[in-house]
Design an enzyme around this catalytic site. Structure first.
Site, short mmCIF file in Angstrom:
data_model
loop_
_atom_site.label_atom_id
_atom_site.label_comp_id
_atom_site.label_asym_id
_atom_site.label_seq_id
_atom_site.Cartn_x
_atom_site.Cartn_y
_atom_site.Cartn_z
N VAL A 20 0.91 -1.30 -0.08
CA VAL A 20 0.08 -0.05 -0.02
C VAL A 20 0.83 1.23 -0.08
O VAL A 20 0.69 2.14 -0.61
CB VAL A 20 -0.87 0.04 1.29
CG1 VAL A 20 -1.59 1.36 1.45
CG2 VAL A 20 -2.21 -1.02 0.89
N ASP A 38 10.69 3.00 6.39
CA ASP A 38 10.13 1.96 6.72
C ASP A 38 11.20 1.31 7.87
O ASP A 38 12.45 1.72 7.65
CB ASP A 38 10.29 1.23 5.46
CG ASP A 38 9.30 -0.24 5.43
OD1 ASP A 38 8.37 -0.26 4.96
OD2 ASP A 38 9.74 -0.95 6.62
N ARG A 43 14.40 -3.57 2.73
CA ARG A 43 13.32 -3.05 1.87
C ARG A 43 13.78 -1.54 1.41
O ARG A 43 13.77 -1.28 0.34
CB ARG A 43 11.95 -3.04 2.84
CG ARG A 43 10.83 -2.11 1.84
CD ARG A 43 10.23 -3.14 0.79
NE ARG A 43 9.01 -2.42 0.46
CZ ARG A 43 8.63 -2.75 -0.65
NH1 ARG A 43 9.25 -3.66 -1.74
NH2 ARG A 43 7.37 -2.24 -1.56
N THR A 89 -1.92 -4.59 9.49
CA THR A 89 -2.75 -4.63 10.50
C THR A 89 -3.07 -6.33 10.66
O THR A 89 -4.31 -6.52 10.16
CB THR A 89 -4.02 -3.84 10.42
OG1 THR A 89 -4.37 -3.84 9.03
CG2 THR A 89 -3.77 -2.23 10.85
N CYS A 264 -6.09 -9.58 3.74
CA CYS A 264 -7.30 -8.45 3.87
C CYS A 264 -8.40 -9.18 4.16
O CYS A 264 -8.99 -9.07 5.13
CB CYS A 264 -7.30 -7.66 2.76
SG CYS A 264 -5.85 -6.60 2.50
N1 LIG Z 1 -1.96 -5.22 0.30
C1 LIG Z 1 -3.20 -4.92 0.26
O1 LIG Z 1 -3.90 -5.40 -0.76
C2 LIG Z 1 -4.04 -3.87 0.97
C3 LIG Z 1 -5.07 -3.28 0.29
C4 LIG Z 1 -5.85 -2.37 1.00
C5 LIG Z 1 -5.68 -2.12 2.38
N2 LIG Z 1 -4.51 -2.90 2.87
C6 LIG Z 1 -4.22 -2.46 4.40
O2 LIG Z 1 -2.99 -1.68 4.46
C7 LIG Z 1 -2.00 -1.75 5.41
C8 LIG Z 1 -0.86 -2.01 4.95
O3 LIG Z 1 -0.58 -3.28 4.15
P1 LIG Z 1 0.25 -3.63 3.27
O4 LIG Z 1 -0.14 -4.90 2.28
O5 LIG Z 1 1.11 -2.40 2.63
O6 LIG Z 1 1.60 -4.33 4.09
P2 LIG Z 1 3.03 -4.70 3.81
O7 LIG Z 1 3.30 -5.77 4.83
O8 LIG Z 1 3.41 -4.98 2.44
O9 LIG Z 1 3.87 -3.47 4.02
C9 LIG Z 1 3.91 -2.99 5.54
C10 LIG Z 1 5.29 -1.95 5.42
O10 LIG Z 1 5.22 -1.41 6.71
C11 LIG Z 1 6.77 -1.79 7.45
N3 LIG Z 1 6.39 -1.39 8.81
C12 LIG Z 1 5.81 -2.27 9.70
N4 LIG Z 1 5.96 -1.61 11.08
C13 LIG Z 1 6.53 -0.41 10.75
C14 LIG Z 1 6.71 0.75 11.61
N5 LIG Z 1 6.31 0.59 12.83
N6 LIG Z 1 7.17 1.69 11.11
C15 LIG Z 1 7.49 1.72 9.90
N7 LIG Z 1 7.59 0.93 9.05
C16 LIG Z 1 6.81 -0.23 9.42
C17 LIG Z 1 7.07 -2.79 7.05
O11 LIG Z 1 8.42 -3.28 6.95
C18 LIG Z 1 6.30 -3.08 5.55
O12 LIG Z 1 7.51 -2.77 4.53
C19 LIG Z 1 -2.50 -2.94 6.17
O13 LIG Z 1 -3.52 -2.42 7.15
C20 LIG Z 1 -3.72 -3.82 5.19
O14 LIG Z 1 -4.66 -4.45 5.62
C21 LIG Z 1 -3.75 -3.45 2.37
#
Ligand SMILES: NC(=O)c1ccc[n+]([C@@H]2O[C@H](COP(=O)([O-])OP(=O)(O)OC[C@H]3O[C@@H](n4cnc5c(N)ncnc54)[C@H](O)[C@@H]3O)[C@@H](O)[C@H]2O)c1
Length: 428
Positions: A20, A38, A43, A89, A264
Site C-alpha cells: 500500500v 520503513d 526494503r 494490521t 485483507c
Molecule cells: N495489500 C493490500 O492488498 C491492501 C489493500 C488495502 C488495504 N491494505 C491495508 O493496508 C495496510 C498495509 O498493508 P500492506 O499490504 O501494504 O502491508 P505490507 O506488509 O506490504 O507493508 C507494510 C510495511 O510497513 C513496514 N512497517 C511495519 N511496521 C512499521 C513501523 N512501525 N514503522 C515503519 N514501517 C513499518 C513493513 O516493514 C512493511 O514494509 C494494512 O492495514 C492492510 O490491511 C492492504
C-alpha cells in the site's frame, strides 16, 4: 493552533512502504516532497536501488517520483508536516487484532510530530482504532493535544495487488478528517493524485467502518458461494454452470468459490467482529462465513482424496503437485495463504507434495511455512495436480501441458475454474 492547510507547503512522510505505502509514496512523490520511511532496512536498500519485490512498482516508475526519497532514519521525518501511516494490521493466533505495528508507528510519529501537523491513517482497522488506540499514543509520546496541537485523518486503501488495471490513482478514495477543515484538507491532498475522485466521509469512524465492511461483505459473499459449491458437489451439479445460469439475473452477484487467504479479506472481518464483541454483540453471519472459508482447504483435500480413490489411485505415498502457493494469482504475496491448509491436510494421508510457484520467494516460503517450492515439476511424476492459484502462466499452459506433469493415471483438480469446462477431472 492552525495546521498546515496549504497544499504547497505540504511535506509528506509515508510510514510503511509495502504493497500500500510504496505505490502511494510514488504517486505523491511525483507532486510533493515525500519521504518514505520503513523500519525494514533491506526494503529501503532495495528501493534505493530501484527494486520493489512486491512487483507493484516498476523500476522506471520509481524513478519518475523525483520528489521521493526513502529512509529508515527517524530524523529524516522531522521536516514533514503531514504523515500517512500504511503499516500492516494482522491478527494473532486467536484471530484478535494485533495493533502492534500501528501502535509502534504511532510511537514513531509521537517522536517527530510538531504543532499543526496532520497524521492520516490508511491501514485497515475497526471503527474507533484511529482515535481510541492510535491517537492517545501520539499524544502520550509527543505531549501534544489532539485536535488542538495536531490533527488526524483516515483514508482507507482499496488497491488490489497484482491487478494492473485498478491502480491507486484510478480507484475512488474515501477520505475523512478529525475536524471539518482537516477533512477538507485531507480530501484536497488525495485529490492531487487520485484521478478517480474522492468521497469525503462524515467522520474518521465512518471511513474506518466503510473499509472494513467492504472486505467483510466480500468474505461473506464468497463464504455463501463456497457453501453452495459444497452443496452442489453433493448433488452432482456443476457449480459454475449454476452460477452462470443464476448470473443472468440483473442483481445476482458474480462471486466464485475458492480459498480466502491473504492479509485483507480473510483478516479484516475479525477486526470488525472484535469490535462488535467489545460492544456486546456476537456476530453470527460474519463469523460463520469465516468458518466456512477457513475450512475450504480441508474440504478441497477431502475432494481430491475421494477422486483419487474413484480413479483407483493409491492414496498413501501418492505424489501430488500443488500449482501455486501465494494467496492470490499473479502476485508474490505469501501472507496468510490458505494453500497451506490443503498441504497440511494431505500430509495427514501420507501424501508427499511438490509445490511449484514461480512467483513466490523460496526463502520466504521456507521461513513462513517450512515449504521449499521446487524449481520445476518433473514430467510424468504426479498422481494428482492441483491448480491452486490461477497465476497467468499456469492458466496459459492449458490442460494438456498441465497433465504432462501427471502419471498416466492422475487427477487434475482445477480450483480456479482456469480451464475450460470438462478439461479437469475435478473442480471446486
Ligand atoms: N495489500 C493490500 O492488498 C491492501 C489493500 C488495502 C488495504 N491494505 C491495508 O493496508 C495496510 C498495509 O498493508 P500492506 O499490504 O501494504 O502491508 P505490507 O506488509 O506490504 O507493508 C507494510 C510495511 O510497513 C513496514 N512497517 C511495519 N511496521 C512499521 C513501523 N512501525 N514503522 C515503519 N514501517 C513499518 C513493513 O516493514 C512493511 O514494509 C494494512 O492495514 C492492510 O490491511 C492492504
Amino acid at each position: 493552533m492552525k495546521s498546515v492547510m496549504n497544499l504547497d507547503r505540504t511535506r509528506l512522510g509515508i510510514i510503511g512502504l509495502g504493497y500500500v505505502g510504496l505505490p502511494l509514496a510514488v504517486e505523491f512523490g511525483k507532486k510533493l516532497p515525500t519521504i518514505g520511511f520503513d523500519t525494514n532496512k533491506q526494503r529501503i536498500e532495495q528501493l534505493n536501488t530501484g527494486i520493489d519485490l512486491t512487483r507493484e512498482v516498476e523500476s522506471e516508475l520509481l524513478s519518475e517520483a523525483t520528489h521521493l526519497s526513502f529512509t529508515t532514519d527517524l530524523d529524516a521525518l522531522r521536516d514533514c508536516n503531514v504523515y500517512i501511516v500504511t503499516v500492516p494490521t494482522p491478527i494473532d493466533e486467536q484471530h484478535c487484532p494485533d495493533l502492534t505495528p500501528l501502535l509502534k508507528a504511532s510511537e514513531t510519529l509521537g517522536k517527530v510530530i510538531a504543532q499543526g501537523d496532520i497524521v492520516i491513517y490508511e491501514s485497515t482497522v475497526y471503527p474507533g482504532a484511529t482515535e481510541e488506540d492510535c491517537i492517545p499514543v501520539i499524544e502520550r509520546v509527543s505531549g501534544l493535544t489532539y485536535n488542538t496541537d495536531f490533527f488526524a485523518g483516515y483514508s482507507p486503501e482499496r488497491i488490489n495487488p497484482g491487478d494492473k488495471e485498478h491502480r491507486v490513482t484510478n480507484i475512488k478514495k474515501v477520505t475523512s478528517g478529525s475536524t471539518p477543515e482537516i477533512a477538507e484538507f485531507v480530501d484536497r491532498l488525495y485529490s492531487k493524485v487520485i484521478t478517480a475522485g474522492t468521497f469525503q466521509a462524515s467522520s474518521i469512524r465512518v471511513a474506518e467502518a466503510a473499509k472494513v465492511i467492504e472486505n467483510t461483505q466480500r468474505d461473506v459473499n464468497i463464504a455463501l458461494i463456497n457453501e453452495l459449491a459444497i452443496i452442489f458437489n453433493r448433488l452432482n451439479i456443476d457449480t459454475e454452470e449454476v452460477l452462470e445460469a443464476a448470473g443472468t439475473k440483473w442483481n445476482f452477484l458474480p462471486f466464485r468459490p475458492g480459498l480466502v487467504g491473504g492479509h485483507c479479506i480473510g483478516v479484516d472481518p475479525y477486526y470488525l467482529t472484535h469490535k462488535a464483541q467489545q460492544a456486546g454483540y456476537h456476530p453470527e453471519v460474519i463469523l460463520s462465513g469465516r468458518r466456512i472459508n477457513d475450512g475450504m482447504g480441508a474440504y478441497v483435500a477431502g475432494q481430491l482424496i475421494k477422486q483419487m480413490i474413484k480413479q483407483r489411485i493409491h492414496v498413501q505415498g501418492a505424489r501430488v503437485l500443488i500449482l501455486g502457493l501465494t494467496f492470490k494469482e499473479n502476485c508474490p504475496d505469501l501472507r496468510n495463504t490458505r494453500v497451506v491448509d490443503i498441504i497440511k491436510e494431505l500430509e495427514d494421508y501420507s501424501i508427499t507434495m511438490d509445490v511449484y510457484d514461480p512467483l513466490a520467494s523460496k526463502d520466504e516460503a521456507v521461513q513462513e511455512y517450512g515449504i521449499r517450492p521446487v524449481d520445476k515439476p518433473g514430467k510424468g511424476s504426479y498422481d494428482a495436480i492441483i491448480l491452486a492459484v490461477g497465476h497467468r502462466e499456469f492458466c496459459d499452459l492449458g490442460a494438456q501441458q498441465l497433465r504432462a506433469w501427471g502419471k498416466p493415471i492422475h487427477v487434475l483438480y482445477d480450483l480456479k475454474y482456469a480451464l475450460p469446462r470438462g478439461e479437469a477431472d475435478l473442480r471446486l
